[in-house]
Design a protein around this motif. Sequence first.
Motif, PDB file in Angstrom:
ATOM      1  N   THR A 108      27.563   9.910  55.638  1.00 41.85           N
ATOM      2  CA  THR A 108      28.273   8.612  56.173  1.00 41.85           C
ATOM      3  C   THR A 108      29.322   8.565  57.197  1.00 41.85           C
ATOM      4  O   THR A 108      29.570   9.588  57.457  1.00 41.85           O
ATOM      5  CB  THR A 108      28.782   7.983  54.927  1.00 41.85           C
ATOM      6  N   PHE A 109      29.511   7.308  57.888  1.00 37.70           N
ATOM      7  CA  PHE A 109      30.427   7.477  59.027  1.00 37.70           C
ATOM      8  C   PHE A 109      31.702   8.085  58.362  1.00 37.70           C
ATOM      9  O   PHE A 109      32.503   8.817  58.884  1.00 37.70           O
ATOM     10  CB  PHE A 109      30.760   6.021  59.479  1.00 37.70           C
ATOM     11  N   GLU A 110      32.120   7.771  57.103  1.00 38.79           N
ATOM     12  CA  GLU A 110      33.428   8.014  56.652  1.00 38.79           C
ATOM     13  C   GLU A 110      33.401   9.793  56.443  1.00 38.79           C
ATOM     14  O   GLU A 110      34.617  10.481  56.769  1.00 38.79           O
ATOM     15  CB  GLU A 110      33.708   7.581  55.147  1.00 38.79           C
ATOM     16  N   GLN A 111      32.265  10.315  56.143  1.00 42.63           N
ATOM     17  CA  GLN A 111      32.159  11.770  55.883  1.00 42.63           C
ATOM     18  C   GLN A 111      32.128  12.270  57.150  1.00 42.63           C
ATOM     19  O   GLN A 111      33.070  13.488  57.429  1.00 42.63           O
ATOM     20  CB  GLN A 111      30.888  12.022  55.134  1.00 42.63           C
ATOM     21  N   ALA A 117      32.639   9.606  65.524  1.00 38.28           N
ATOM     22  CA  ALA A 117      31.851   9.244  64.203  1.00 38.28           C
ATOM     23  C   ALA A 117      31.138   7.970  64.598  1.00 38.28           C
ATOM     24  O   ALA A 117      29.872   7.692  64.395  1.00 38.28           O
ATOM     25  CB  ALA A 117      32.644   8.918  63.175  1.00 38.28           C
ATOM     26  N   GLN A 118      31.727   6.785  65.488  1.00 40.14           N
ATOM     27  CA  GLN A 118      31.178   5.554  65.578  1.00 40.14           C
ATOM     28  C   GLN A 118      29.996   5.844  66.587  1.00 40.14           C
ATOM     29  O   GLN A 118      28.922   5.277  66.494  1.00 40.14           O
ATOM     30  CB  GLN A 118      32.161   4.729  66.260  1.00 40.14           C
ATOM     31  N   ILE A 119      30.021   6.671  67.420  1.00 36.66           N
ATOM     32  CA  ILE A 119      29.244   6.933  68.447  1.00 36.66           C
ATOM     33  C   ILE A 119      27.849   7.696  67.889  1.00 36.66           C
ATOM     34  O   ILE A 119      26.735   7.461  68.169  1.00 36.66           O
ATOM     35  CB  ILE A 119      29.509   7.629  69.521  1.00 36.66           C
ATOM     36  N   CYS A 120      28.139   8.589  67.013  1.00 36.21           N
ATOM     37  CA  CYS A 120      27.125   9.383  66.530  1.00 36.21           C
ATOM     38  C   CYS A 120      26.522   8.859  65.041  1.00 36.21           C
ATOM     39  O   CYS A 120      25.639   9.529  64.634  1.00 36.21           O
ATOM     40  CB  CYS A 120      27.687  10.745  66.007  1.00 36.21           C
ATOM     41  N   THR A 121      26.866   7.656  64.772  1.00 37.72           N
ATOM     42  CA  THR A 121      26.229   7.258  63.226  1.00 37.72           C
ATOM     43  C   THR A 121      25.523   5.826  63.616  1.00 37.72           C
ATOM     44  O   THR A 121      26.020   5.162  64.846  1.00 37.72           O
ATOM     45  CB  THR A 121      27.375   7.044  62.217  1.00 37.72           C
TER      46      THR A 121
END
Length: 366
Positions: free
Chosen positions: A153-156, A175-179
């Motif tokens: 997940t994004f959080e992880q 994380a936002q770019i890659c999820t």
Amino acid sequence: MARRIESSTNLVGERVRSREADTFSFAIRRATIHSMAHPPNLVDAKDLPQLMQMLQIQPHVLQDVLTNIERHYVRLRPPQSKPGRKQRIIWKVERPLRDIHRQIKDWLNRAGSRKASASAFWKGSSPRLNADRHTRARHVTVADVRNFFGSITFEQVAEALCAIGCREIVAHVIAQICTFQGTLPQGARSSPVISNIVCNALDDDLLEYGRSYSLAVTRYVDDLTFSGESRVPAKFIRELLASHGFELRTGSYRCFSKGGPQFVTGLCVADHEHNIVRLPRKYKRWLRLEVHYVSGLGVDQQAISTGRDAAELAFRLRGHVQYARSVEPRFGEPLADQVLPILQAYIDELRNGTEDDDHDDYYDGW
């Protein structure tokens, strides 16, 4: 930490919905890329301007990616691996996001600390080298992780990046770019290296278990393999995966013993006399037949005869032949000499002088 990451999803993902998103958008628009010397690793980027400089992107490009990320993904439908198995979701990533993913992958590969059990997605890694570590074993236990990339997940991702030294704002943006849709998309260039970073703690636990029971342990993407003098209970694997947010794929747990067939990441490791890894006989028969027909009929005619897309056939067969040659050169070299010139000529004509490498990304690995 989890609460801060959850709030940051809206912070970096929406344009107008909240005051936090407005503030973040303003920060991106105001950011400028300086010609200052940047740190040696992406994890050392201290703010957004430095991150954008290292990724070679302008503020308006980053803003567009974060607020319209769904426009950069196209869903593909790869061939079903086995009858009855749920079809995988593969995403094709469009430029400029694809180029940003490439930059992130390259930077994180430089910075990442490789765990001994993680045997995929590193320079020089291969299924053969992974299987090599499990030859001459009395027992080989294998198991698969269910929906591996879709479980991260994004959080992880944000937490894992912070754990290796990223500033919180930098970790959240990466994380936002890659999820996509809240998880790592399979098919994105950055997903493999990020999955290895997220699995650092899982790999540590696998290594600790291996040391405790004198077992060789590897994780090749979602394939777990244990080999040695004892078997590994399914209950242990299931509980270990659950403790790290993963799930054991139903029907994937198997134990192979000496004297019978033993397979690791699709390769046979049962040749205890010569201590070498071999391709499965069934795979060899299929590949010989495929090469024979393409060599005799050509790519287009073979695609028509089997109801497949010709471009997909050319790229996939090239990947299979190169793979066979790397695992068993004595078997693969003659096939490569026979069919690779035909496939390469077809691929060169298909590209028609363009430098787009989409097919290499999305077909060779299937």
